[in-house]
Design a protein around this motif. Structure first.
Motif, PDB file in Angstrom:
ATOM      1  N   TYR A 131       7.792  80.125  59.132  1.00 19.55           N
ATOM      2  CA  TYR A 131       8.164  81.323  59.891  1.00 19.55           C
ATOM      3  C   TYR A 131       9.651  81.363  60.199  1.00 19.55           C
ATOM      4  O   TYR A 131      10.230  82.456  60.322  1.00 19.55           O
ATOM      5  N   TYR A 159      -3.088  81.569  59.264  1.00 21.77           N
ATOM      6  CA  TYR A 159      -1.634  81.638  59.159  1.00 21.77           C
ATOM      7  C   TYR A 159      -0.974  80.295  59.451  1.00 21.77           C
ATOM      8  O   TYR A 159       0.245  80.182  59.404  1.00 21.77           O
ATOM      9  N   ARG A 187       0.006  83.390  53.155  1.00 19.02           N
ATOM     10  CA  ARG A 187      -0.443  84.435  54.066  1.00 19.02           C
ATOM     11  C   ARG A 187       0.730  85.287  54.541  1.00 19.02           C
ATOM     12  O   ARG A 187       0.630  86.511  54.621  1.00 19.02           O
ATOM     13  N   LEU A 188       1.853  84.638  54.894  1.00 17.57           N
ATOM     14  CA  LEU A 188       3.000  85.401  55.369  1.00 17.57           C
ATOM     15  C   LEU A 188       3.555  86.287  54.263  1.00 17.57           C
ATOM     16  O   LEU A 188       3.903  87.458  54.513  1.00 17.57           O
ATOM     17  N   ILE A 191      -0.792  85.288  64.793  1.00 16.30           N
ATOM     18  CA  ILE A 191       0.652  85.077  64.883  1.00 16.30           C
ATOM     19  C   ILE A 191       1.028  84.656  66.299  1.00 16.30           C
ATOM     20  O   ILE A 191       1.866  83.763  66.500  1.00 16.30           O
ATOM     21  N   THR A 194       4.524  74.471  59.343  1.00 17.10           N
ATOM     22  CA  THR A 194       4.116  75.818  59.731  1.00 17.10           C
ATOM     23  C   THR A 194       5.282  76.554  60.374  1.00 17.10           C
ATOM     24  O   THR A 194       5.604  77.695  60.000  1.00 17.10           O
ATOM     25  N   ILE A 241      -4.709  89.834  63.284  1.00 19.34           N
ATOM     26  CA  ILE A 241      -3.561  89.136  62.724  1.00 19.34           C
ATOM     27  C   ILE A 241      -2.523  88.870  63.806  1.00 19.34           C
ATOM     28  O   ILE A 241      -1.918  87.791  63.864  1.00 19.34           O
ATOM     29  N   SER A 270       0.135  79.043  55.388  1.00 21.21           N
ATOM     30  CA  SER A 270       1.160  79.841  56.052  1.00 21.21           C
ATOM     31  C   SER A 270       2.054  80.601  55.074  1.00 21.21           C
ATOM     32  O   SER A 270       2.295  81.803  55.264  1.00 21.21           O
ATOM     33  N   ASN A 326      -6.665  78.491  61.990  1.00 18.34           N
ATOM     34  CA  ASN A 326      -5.868  79.714  61.926  1.00 18.34           C
ATOM     35  C   ASN A 326      -5.376  79.890  60.496  1.00 18.34           C
ATOM     36  O   ASN A 326      -4.615  79.061  59.990  1.00 18.34           O
TER      37      ASN A 326
END
Length: 413
Positions: free
Chosen positions: A351, A392, A399-400, A377, A347, A373, A396, A390
């Motif tokens: 990011y 995200y 969704r991102l 985050i 995850t 959202i 991940s 979650n």
């Protein structure tokens, strides 16, 4: 050669080692922590995430951490790019749990944790380095700083050696990271910040106005000190002589940093430092009689301060599995340790990659974000990267990507 016996040996007395030692000691196991260096010693990774507080509390270290006056209360993260500025409030997040933490000098923080572990009766040997390991017998050959080597016979070994990566090196477990070899240049300054728009309760992350793959951290402590660093590919810093020139030159190109640090004292007793090629990976997170914790297994990038969180989370997962194993229960290290740990690591990886390719920066710097959202985050940036409820976390990458596409055009208006 002298032979000594413990239930568990832990290599490294940093946060993962201290937490693991305390949790196992609470279960009644005889633990020995081996630490090559002497504390206090400098290490990077000074801005904790709220998820860390769960493990600090479980290990019995929380009162000592809360009592240290130089540790700065932290409740979120702030971001700036050009004229843009935005904040993420960790107390307003999707996942339940701690919403605040501290920004710490790691030399002092790590020293406090391991001293608290010693107070609990745990054996800690500073100046002892591991020179060999036999996974068939779980035996470590240990070389004291002064004295003859000895054999430490154990039932299991946890490697919490961080960047030392003791067992990965001894067992040839290291593999190249998929992340590019970036460099970080950093120091501590007397910040003398009086700007009313600077929030000492948050880490400030700045994006370079021209090079979006270059970013800066500014981590305030509670005594007019800040840790400041710049991260980028080495070629971005070509032509500049040393860490001091690199850091000062690039930091003063950021409008907010140049303004709030106008009165800063850069020339104190703290040296300018750098690390490079810090991202790392391994072939396996565990073996017959060992498991790798935190940075000894994998380190991604400092951008979201995830290192200590991953280290402590891995310590909790490993000690839960190990406690059952040593009590004669059947365990599966793959499904109970490796896979759960990698859920959060992957995850964070999403990011981190999104930060450097710009997609996550687009989300952060969007002028308007859905409150729901933002709370999702916020939970991830607060360290709760293992919460599969979650969206995200659970999906991940997808969704991102969708979110970045939605907000991307607005960022460049």
């Amino acid at each position: 050669m002298n032979h000594q016996h413990f239930d568990i040996a832990i290599i490294g007395a940093g946060p993962a080692g201290a937490v693991a030692a305390s949790l196992l000691n609470q279960q009644g196991f005889k633990v020995c922590v081996l630490e090559k260096q002497h504390f206090p010693r400098f290490v990077i990774g000074e801005s904790l995430l709220p998820h860390c507080m769960e493990f600090i509390e479980a290990a019995g270290f929380l009162p000592a951490v809360q009592a240290e006056p130089s540790f700065q209360f932290k409740n979120g993260a702030a971001f700036t790019w050009g004229s843009r500025y935005t904040e993420i409030d960790f107390t307003d997040k999707f996942t339940a749990g701690h919403g605040t933490t501290f920004q710490v000098r790691r030399a002092l923080f790590d020293d406090i944790l391991i001293k608290e572990a010693q107070k609990q009766g745990i054996t800690v040997r500073f100046g002892d380095s591991v020179s060999a390991y036999n996974d068939d017998t779980a035996e470590l050959t240990v070389q004291p700083e002064n004295g003859e080597p000895y054999v430490l016979q154990t039932k299991f070994v946890l490697d919490a050696s961080g960047y030392g990566r003791v067992l990965p090196r001894l067992l040839d477990l290291e593999t190249p990271s998929q992340l590019p070899p970036r460099a970080a240049h950093f120091t501590h300054i007397d910040d003398n910040i009086t700007a009313p728009d600077f929030d000492r309760n948050k880490i400030l992350i700045s994006t370079h106005p021209k090079h979006r793959d270059v970013w800066f951290w500014l981590i305030p402590f509670a005594d007019n000190r800040c840790s400041i660093g710049v991260v980028g590919l080495p070629e971005r810093f070509a032509g500049l002589d040393d860490s001091e020139h690199i850091l000062k030159t690039f930091a003063l190109q950021v409008p907010m940093l140049a303004r709030i640090l106008a009165n800063a004292n850069w020339d104190n007793e703290f040296p300018f430092r750098y690390i490079t090629g810090y991202s790392a990976n391994v072939k396996s997170l565990y073996g017959k009689h060992f498991a790798l914790l935190g940075n000894a297994a994998e380190f991604l990038d400092p951008v979201f301060s995830s290192g200590v969180t991953i280290a402590m989370h891995s310590a909790k997962l490993a000690t839960d599995v190990l406690s059952k194993q040593l009590r004669g229960q059947n365990v599966d290290w793959q499904t109970e340790f490796a896979e759960p740990l990698m859920l959060g690591v992957d995850t964070f990886r999403t990011y981190v990659n999104g930060w450097y390719d710009g997609s996550f920066q687009d989300v952060i710097y969007a002028e308007q974000r859905s409150p729901d959202i933002t709370r999702m985050i916020s939970a991830i940036l607060a360290g709760y990267a293992w919460d599969e409820s979650n969206p995200y976390v659970a999906k991940s990458e997808r969704r991102l990507a969708a979110l970045a596409e939605m907000v991307g055009e607005a960022v460049y208006r």
